[in-house]
Design a protein around this motif. Sequence first.
Motif, PDB file in Angstrom:
ATOM      1  N   ARG A  74       5.575 -17.954  12.432  1.00 59.97           N
ATOM      2  CA  ARG A  74       4.555 -18.461  11.498  1.00 59.97           C
ATOM      3  C   ARG A  74       3.148 -18.213  12.041  1.00 59.97           C
ATOM      4  N   TRP A  75       2.959 -18.416  13.350  1.00 59.73           N
ATOM      5  CA  TRP A  75       1.646 -18.193  13.941  1.00 59.73           C
ATOM      6  C   TRP A  75       1.235 -16.728  13.786  1.00 59.73           C
ATOM      7  N   ARG A  76       2.141 -15.806  14.058  1.00 60.78           N
ATOM      8  CA  ARG A  76       1.824 -14.373  13.903  1.00 60.78           C
ATOM      9  C   ARG A  76       1.556 -14.018  12.448  1.00 60.78           C
ATOM     10  N   ARG A  77       2.353 -14.539  11.554  1.00 59.20           N
ATOM     11  CA  ARG A  77       2.161 -14.270  10.126  1.00 59.20           C
ATOM     12  C   ARG A  77       0.826 -14.827   9.652  1.00 59.20           C
ATOM     13  N   ASN A  78       0.524 -16.067  10.006  1.00 58.89           N
ATOM     14  CA  ASN A  78      -0.738 -16.688   9.586  1.00 58.89           C
ATOM     15  C   ASN A  78      -1.938 -15.978  10.180  1.00 58.89           C
ATOM     16  N   THR A  79      -1.821 -15.513  11.416  1.00 57.31           N
ATOM     17  CA  THR A  79      -2.907 -14.752  12.043  1.00 57.31           C
ATOM     18  C   THR A  79      -3.138 -13.450  11.285  1.00 57.31           C
ATOM     19  N   ALA A  80      -2.055 -12.772  10.892  1.00 53.29           N
ATOM     20  CA  ALA A  80      -2.189 -11.533  10.117  1.00 53.29           C
ATOM     21  C   ALA A  80      -2.870 -11.811   8.784  1.00 53.29           C
ATOM     22  N   HIS A  81      -2.493 -12.891   8.106  1.00 52.01           N
ATOM     23  CA  HIS A  81      -3.123 -13.250   6.826  1.00 52.01           C
ATOM     24  C   HIS A  81      -4.612 -13.522   7.016  1.00 52.01           C
ATOM     25  N   ARG A  82      -4.949 -14.334   8.016  1.00 53.36           N
ATOM     26  CA  ARG A  82      -6.344 -14.691   8.248  1.00 53.36           C
ATOM     27  C   ARG A  82      -7.181 -13.445   8.550  1.00 53.36           C
ATOM     28  N   ARG A  83      -6.661 -12.577   9.416  1.00 49.43           N
ATOM     29  CA  ARG A  83      -7.401 -11.348   9.761  1.00 49.43           C
ATOM     30  C   ARG A  83      -7.542 -10.429   8.555  1.00 49.43           C
ATOM     31  N   LEU A  84      -6.517 -10.386   7.724  1.00 50.16           N
ATOM     32  CA  LEU A  84      -6.582  -9.560   6.524  1.00 50.16           C
ATOM     33  C   LEU A  84      -7.696 -10.043   5.606  1.00 50.16           C
ATOM     34  N   LEU A  85      -7.772 -11.348   5.398  1.00 56.03           N
ATOM     35  CA  LEU A  85      -8.803 -11.889   4.522  1.00 56.03           C
ATOM     36  C   LEU A  85     -10.203 -11.701   5.102  1.00 56.03           C
ATOM     37  N   GLU A  86     -10.328 -11.696   6.416  1.00 53.65           N
ATOM     38  CA  GLU A  86     -11.645 -11.539   7.047  1.00 53.65           C
ATOM     39  C   GLU A  86     -12.061 -10.080   7.218  1.00 53.65           C
ATOM     40  N   THR A  87     -11.155  -9.134   6.983  1.00 51.47           N
ATOM     41  CA  THR A  87     -11.483  -7.715   7.121  1.00 51.47           C
ATOM     42  C   THR A  87     -12.387  -7.282   5.977  1.00 51.47           C
ATOM     43  N   PRO A  88     -13.544  -6.679   6.285  1.00 52.58           N
ATOM     44  CA  PRO A  88     -14.422  -6.196   5.215  1.00 52.58           C
ATOM     45  C   PRO A  88     -13.733  -5.105   4.396  1.00 52.58           C
ATOM     46  N   VAL A  89     -14.008  -5.099   3.107  1.00 49.46           N
ATOM     47  CA  VAL A  89     -13.480  -4.063   2.222  1.00 49.46           C
ATOM     48  C   VAL A  89     -14.649  -3.206   1.775  1.00 49.46           C
ATOM     49  N   GLU A  90     -14.585  -1.943   2.147  1.00 49.47           N
ATOM     50  CA  GLU A  90     -15.652  -0.997   1.810  1.00 49.47           C
ATOM     51  C   GLU A  90     -15.297  -0.257   0.525  1.00 49.47           C
ATOM     52  N   PRO A  91     -16.304   0.040  -0.320  1.00 52.10           N
ATOM     53  CA  PRO A  91     -16.030   0.823  -1.538  1.00 52.10           C
ATOM     54  C   PRO A  91     -15.446   2.190  -1.167  1.00 52.10           C
ATOM     55  N   ASP A  92     -14.487   2.628  -1.935  1.00 51.40           N
ATOM     56  CA  ASP A  92     -13.837   3.934  -1.766  1.00 51.40           C
ATOM     57  C   ASP A  92     -13.063   4.077  -0.456  1.00 51.40           C
ATOM     58  N   ALA A  93     -12.872   3.006   0.279  1.00 51.92           N
ATOM     59  CA  ALA A  93     -12.069   3.046   1.507  1.00 51.92           C
ATOM     60  C   ALA A  93     -10.687   2.473   1.184  1.00 51.92           C
ATOM     61  N   PRO A 106      12.656  -8.756  16.901  1.00 50.06           N
ATOM     62  CA  PRO A 106      11.921  -7.646  16.274  1.00 50.06           C
ATOM     63  C   PRO A 106      12.397  -7.300  14.858  1.00 50.06           C
ATOM     64  N   SER A 107      13.592  -7.773  14.458  1.00 53.71           N
ATOM     65  CA  SER A 107      14.038  -7.499  13.091  1.00 53.71           C
ATOM     66  C   SER A 107      13.344  -8.424  12.084  1.00 53.71           C
ATOM     67  N   THR A 108      12.624  -9.430  12.569  1.00 48.58           N
ATOM     68  CA  THR A 108      11.831 -10.306  11.708  1.00 48.58           C
ATOM     69  C   THR A 108      10.380  -9.873  11.827  1.00 48.58           C
ATOM     70  N   HIS A 109       9.869  -9.307  10.743  1.00 47.54           N
ATOM     71  CA  HIS A 109       8.500  -8.763  10.749  1.00 47.54           C
ATOM     72  C   HIS A 109       7.992  -8.689   9.311  1.00 47.54           C
ATOM     73  N   GLY A 110       6.716  -8.366   9.167  1.00 48.84           N
ATOM     74  CA  GLY A 110       6.167  -8.282   7.827  1.00 48.84           C
ATOM     75  C   GLY A 110       4.863  -7.521   7.772  1.00 48.84           C
ATOM     76  N   THR A 111       4.483  -7.212   6.553  1.00 45.38           N
ATOM     77  CA  THR A 111       3.224  -6.543   6.263  1.00 45.38           C
ATOM     78  C   THR A 111       2.528  -7.320   5.157  1.00 45.38           C
ATOM     79  N   THR A 112       1.250  -7.535   5.341  1.00 48.27           N
ATOM     80  CA  THR A 112       0.415  -8.175   4.326  1.00 48.27           C
ATOM     81  C   THR A 112      -0.679  -7.184   3.967  1.00 48.27           C
ATOM     82  N   GLU A 113      -0.888  -6.965   2.671  1.00 41.61           N
ATOM     83  CA  GLU A 113      -1.893  -5.991   2.255  1.00 41.61           C
ATOM     84  C   GLU A 113      -2.711  -6.500   1.087  1.00 41.61           C
ATOM     85  N   VAL A 114      -3.956  -6.054   1.041  1.00 43.53           N
ATOM     86  CA  VAL A 114      -4.828  -6.378  -0.092  1.00 43.53           C
ATOM     87  C   VAL A 114      -4.465  -5.435  -1.229  1.00 43.53           C
ATOM     88  N   LEU A 115      -4.204  -5.991  -2.399  1.00 48.11           N
ATOM     89  CA  LEU A 115      -3.906  -5.184  -3.584  1.00 48.11           C
ATOM     90  C   LEU A 115      -5.134  -4.984  -4.456  1.00 48.11           C
TER      91      LEU A 115
END
Length: 155
Positions: A74-93, A106-115
């Motif tokens: 949960r700590w790793r997942r929440n850290t990934a979410h927080r960092r994702l939300l704080e990452t600047p989004v540049e136009p056309d990037a 290691p079989s428990t993992h995930g990806t979080t992405e901005v849509l």
Amino acid sequence: MVLAGVLLAGCEGRNTQAIATGIGTLAGGVGGALLGRQLGGRNSSGALIGGLVGAAVGGLLANHVSHRLNAGERWRRNTAHRRLLETPVEPDAPLPQRRWVSPDDPSTHGTTEVLVVTDGGQCRTIREIAYVRGEELRQEARFCRGENGQWTRQA
């Protein structure tokens, strides 16, 4: 039910899983009550039934992935979410994404992405795909930055 979800979330201190479940329960209850009132009339039992159903669904959605993870995951997942939300989004990037892996399995993992980024960059819809002990879990959520600068999940 809504009050119970909020009170139980408060008992957990800073446990983000419990807080998310409490918020989901509250948001679901309010949304369900409003929908029940719209569909059933002002003084109907529809608002009560809608509130109860909405609270249950809201709590389940907020807890869809988290309840299957241990504290380190949960700590790793929440850290990934927080960092994702704080990452600047540049136009056309390319839109940002973050990955996390369980420190124990290691079989428990995930990806979080901005849509989608909306409202002048103040809101983001994110998708999470997690693999938890062989099961694929997917969920999407919308977060908006409030006046205090904090990101909050929208109902």
